[in-house]
Design an enzyme around this catalytic site. Structure first.
Site, PDB file in Angstrom:
ATOM      1  N   HIS A  32     -33.724 -16.444  43.400  1.00 15.45           N
ATOM      2  CA  HIS A  32     -35.084 -16.999  43.516  1.00 15.45           C
ATOM      3  C   HIS A  32     -35.364 -17.816  42.258  1.00 15.45           C
ATOM      4  O   HIS A  32     -34.481 -17.976  41.401  1.00 15.45           O
ATOM      5  CB  HIS A  32     -36.097 -15.873  43.729  1.00 15.45           C
ATOM      6  N   HIS A  35     -34.199 -16.493  38.817  1.00 14.31           N
ATOM      7  CA  HIS A  35     -32.781 -16.747  38.508  1.00 14.31           C
ATOM      8  C   HIS A  35     -32.566 -18.231  38.184  1.00 14.31           C
ATOM      9  O   HIS A  35     -31.833 -18.575  37.254  1.00 14.31           O
ATOM     10  CB  HIS A  35     -31.893 -16.399  39.711  1.00 14.31           C
ATOM     11  N   LYS A 146     -38.091 -10.031  32.268  1.00 13.88           N
ATOM     12  CA  LYS A 146     -38.643  -9.152  33.308  1.00 13.88           C
ATOM     13  C   LYS A 146     -37.976  -7.782  33.240  1.00 13.88           C
ATOM     14  O   LYS A 146     -38.623  -6.757  33.393  1.00 13.88           O
ATOM     15  CB  LYS A 146     -38.409  -9.768  34.674  1.00 13.88           C
ATOM     16  N   GLN A 150     -33.396  -3.492  30.018  1.00 15.95           N
ATOM     17  CA  GLN A 150     -32.013  -3.965  30.210  1.00 15.95           C
ATOM     18  C   GLN A 150     -31.655  -4.980  29.124  1.00 15.95           C
ATOM     19  O   GLN A 150     -30.595  -4.897  28.498  1.00 15.95           O
ATOM     20  CB  GLN A 150     -31.905  -4.616  31.590  1.00 15.95           C
ATOM     21  N   LEU A 181     -41.586 -12.726  40.233  1.00 17.01           N
ATOM     22  CA  LEU A 181     -40.561 -12.892  41.268  1.00 17.01           C
ATOM     23  C   LEU A 181     -39.524 -11.788  41.148  1.00 17.01           C
ATOM     24  O   LEU A 181     -39.113 -11.431  40.040  1.00 17.01           O
ATOM     25  CB  LEU A 181     -39.881 -14.253  41.125  1.00 17.01           C
ATOM     26  N   SER A 182     -39.109 -11.274  42.297  1.00 12.62           N
ATOM     27  CA  SER A 182     -38.069 -10.244  42.335  1.00 12.62           C
ATOM     28  C   SER A 182     -37.383 -10.310  43.692  1.00 12.62           C
ATOM     29  O   SER A 182     -38.042 -10.577  44.710  1.00 12.62           O
ATOM     30  CB  SER A 182     -38.707  -8.861  42.162  1.00 12.62           C
ATOM     31  N   ARG A 184     -36.578  -7.933  45.269  1.00 14.29           N
ATOM     32  CA  ARG A 184     -37.101  -6.812  46.064  1.00 14.29           C
ATOM     33  C   ARG A 184     -38.478  -7.101  46.660  1.00 14.29           C
ATOM     34  O   ARG A 184     -38.971  -6.283  47.449  1.00 14.29           O
ATOM     35  CB  ARG A 184     -37.140  -5.544  45.206  1.00 14.29           C
TER      36      ARG A 184
HETATM   37  P1  AMP Z   1     -30.819  -9.543  39.102  1.00 10.76           P
HETATM   38  O1  AMP Z   1     -30.213 -10.436  40.126  1.00 10.76           O
HETATM   39  O2  AMP Z   1     -32.027  -8.796  39.578  1.00 10.76           O
HETATM   40  O3  AMP Z   1     -29.806  -8.662  38.413  1.00 10.76           O
HETATM   41  O4  AMP Z   1     -31.369 -10.509  37.961  1.00 10.76           O
HETATM   42  C1  AMP Z   1     -30.508 -11.371  37.266  1.00 10.76           C
HETATM   43  C2  AMP Z   1     -31.225 -11.910  36.065  1.00 10.76           C
HETATM   44  O5  AMP Z   1     -32.398 -12.625  36.475  1.00 10.76           O
HETATM   45  C3  AMP Z   1     -31.694 -10.797  35.103  1.00 10.76           C
HETATM   46  O6  AMP Z   1     -31.462 -11.214  33.765  1.00 10.76           O
HETATM   47  C4  AMP Z   1     -33.168 -10.701  35.406  1.00 10.76           C
HETATM   48  O7  AMP Z   1     -33.941 -10.224  34.313  1.00 10.76           O
HETATM   49  C5  AMP Z   1     -33.500 -12.150  35.715  1.00 10.76           C
HETATM   50  N1  AMP Z   1     -34.736 -12.244  36.492  1.00 10.76           N
HETATM   51  C6  AMP Z   1     -35.038 -11.589  37.639  1.00 10.76           C
HETATM   52  N2  AMP Z   1     -36.294 -11.885  38.040  1.00 10.76           N
HETATM   53  C7  AMP Z   1     -36.800 -12.745  37.123  1.00 10.76           C
HETATM   54  C8  AMP Z   1     -38.042 -13.421  36.959  1.00 10.76           C
HETATM   55  N3  AMP Z   1     -39.052 -13.247  37.832  1.00 10.76           N
HETATM   56  N4  AMP Z   1     -38.208 -14.231  35.894  1.00 10.76           N
HETATM   57  C9  AMP Z   1     -37.186 -14.404  34.994  1.00 10.76           C
HETATM   58  N5  AMP Z   1     -35.990 -13.799  35.088  1.00 10.76           N
HETATM   59  C10 AMP Z   1     -35.800 -12.978  36.127  1.00 10.76           C
END
Ligand code: AMP
Length: 273
Positions: A32, A35, A146, A150, A181-182, A184
């Protein structure tokens, strides 16, 4: 853009990159705008950009959403192409792990906050990130604020293991109405989506209080609880950048963290002040 599936392919490519700056963005896919902001920043600051998409089983606890985690490989590939990624690493689980492995053990601060409800989660995160760092050997690696805990643990791993990698923290990207944004967020139904706004609103409230020089953590937490009155709050915590709980906000060294649950969906958000 080249898609790489095996360790051998990635190693081979990595050998050909001698002095160019490499920016690396590890993800679990279902990409999203959050990322994308990391990938764009990596694109701006490096000659070569490597993105990984790997749904890492070792960071999921039994009963968590590993099997139902949104998967959007075709769309993710298009997004990476549009962002001018050079190499997209998409390994299978069996490519990344043997049956029994040398393990990384996260420090005790990994058992509070996110680690309290997900014990062992950060061991899995560090395990996979170290593997990915060893394979890509990036100059710069990009992580979202976010996932603040971690990010802090990855910074500590880099310090403790003397890795020669710059960890670049990136700002949280939000929907127009404020929801962070997530991947999930797709689990939320309409009503939950509306309710979820209270999370970012509670952080806005905290920011406003701090703007008015209210630094008392109890007062700030109470005001946040009022905004999130009917939500299932898992925790509201105020810590310094070393993730130690604090009673008084210290400007430039404070993170306010919130997790609220919507049935089995946990939504995280935070504010760095
Ligand atoms: P994930 O795919 O959830 O493991 O996330 C991959 C990377 O994207 C991680 O470093 C997250 O912290 C970052 N990330 C996820 N959501 C956001 C967001 N809304 N804003 C900025 N970075 C994000």
């Amino acid at each position: 853009m080249k898609i790489l599936k095996t360790i051998e392919e990635l190693k081979q490519i990595r050998k050909t990159i001698k002095k160019d700056k490499i920016g690396f963005v590890p993800t679990m896919g279902a990409l999203h705008d959050g990322h994308i902001s990391l990938i764009k920043r990596a694109r701006e600051e490096n000659k070569i950009v490597i993105v990984s998409i790997f749904l890492n089983p070792t960071q999921f606890l039994p009963g968590e959403d590993l099997d139902n985690y949104p998967k959007k490989d075709a769309a993710d590939i298009k997004i990476c192409e549009m962002c001018k990624v050079d190499y997209l690493f998409m390994p299978e689980s069996s490519t990344m792990y043997e049956k029994e492995e040398v393990l990384i053990k996260a420090p005790n601060k990994s058992y509070i906050l996110e680690g309290a409800s997900r014990p062992g989660h950060f061991d899995g995160v560090l395990q996979v990130v170290l593997k990915l760092f060893n394979l890509t050997r990036p100059t710069n690696a990009y992580f979202g604020k976010k996932d603040a805990q971690q990010l802090s643990l990855i910074q500590q791993m880099v310090r403790n293991l003397f890795l020669d990698i710059n960890i670049i923290p990136c700002d949280i990207v939000r929907e127009k109405d404020g929801l962070a944004l997530s991947s999930r967020n797709v689990y939320l139904n309409k009503e939950q989506r509306v309710q979820a706004l209270k999370i970012s609103k509670s952080l806005t409230k905290a920011g406003q209080l701090i703007g008015k020089k209210e630094f008392d953590v109890k007062t700030i937490k109470n005001a946040m609880k009022e905004v999130m009155c009917d939500l299932d709050i898992e925790y509201i915590e105020v810590v310094n950048k070393n993730f130690e709980p604090i009673n008084t906000v210290e400007l430039k060294n404070t993170i306010i963290l919130v997790v609220a649950r919507f049935n089995s969906t946990r939504l995280l958000d935070n504010l760095w002040v």
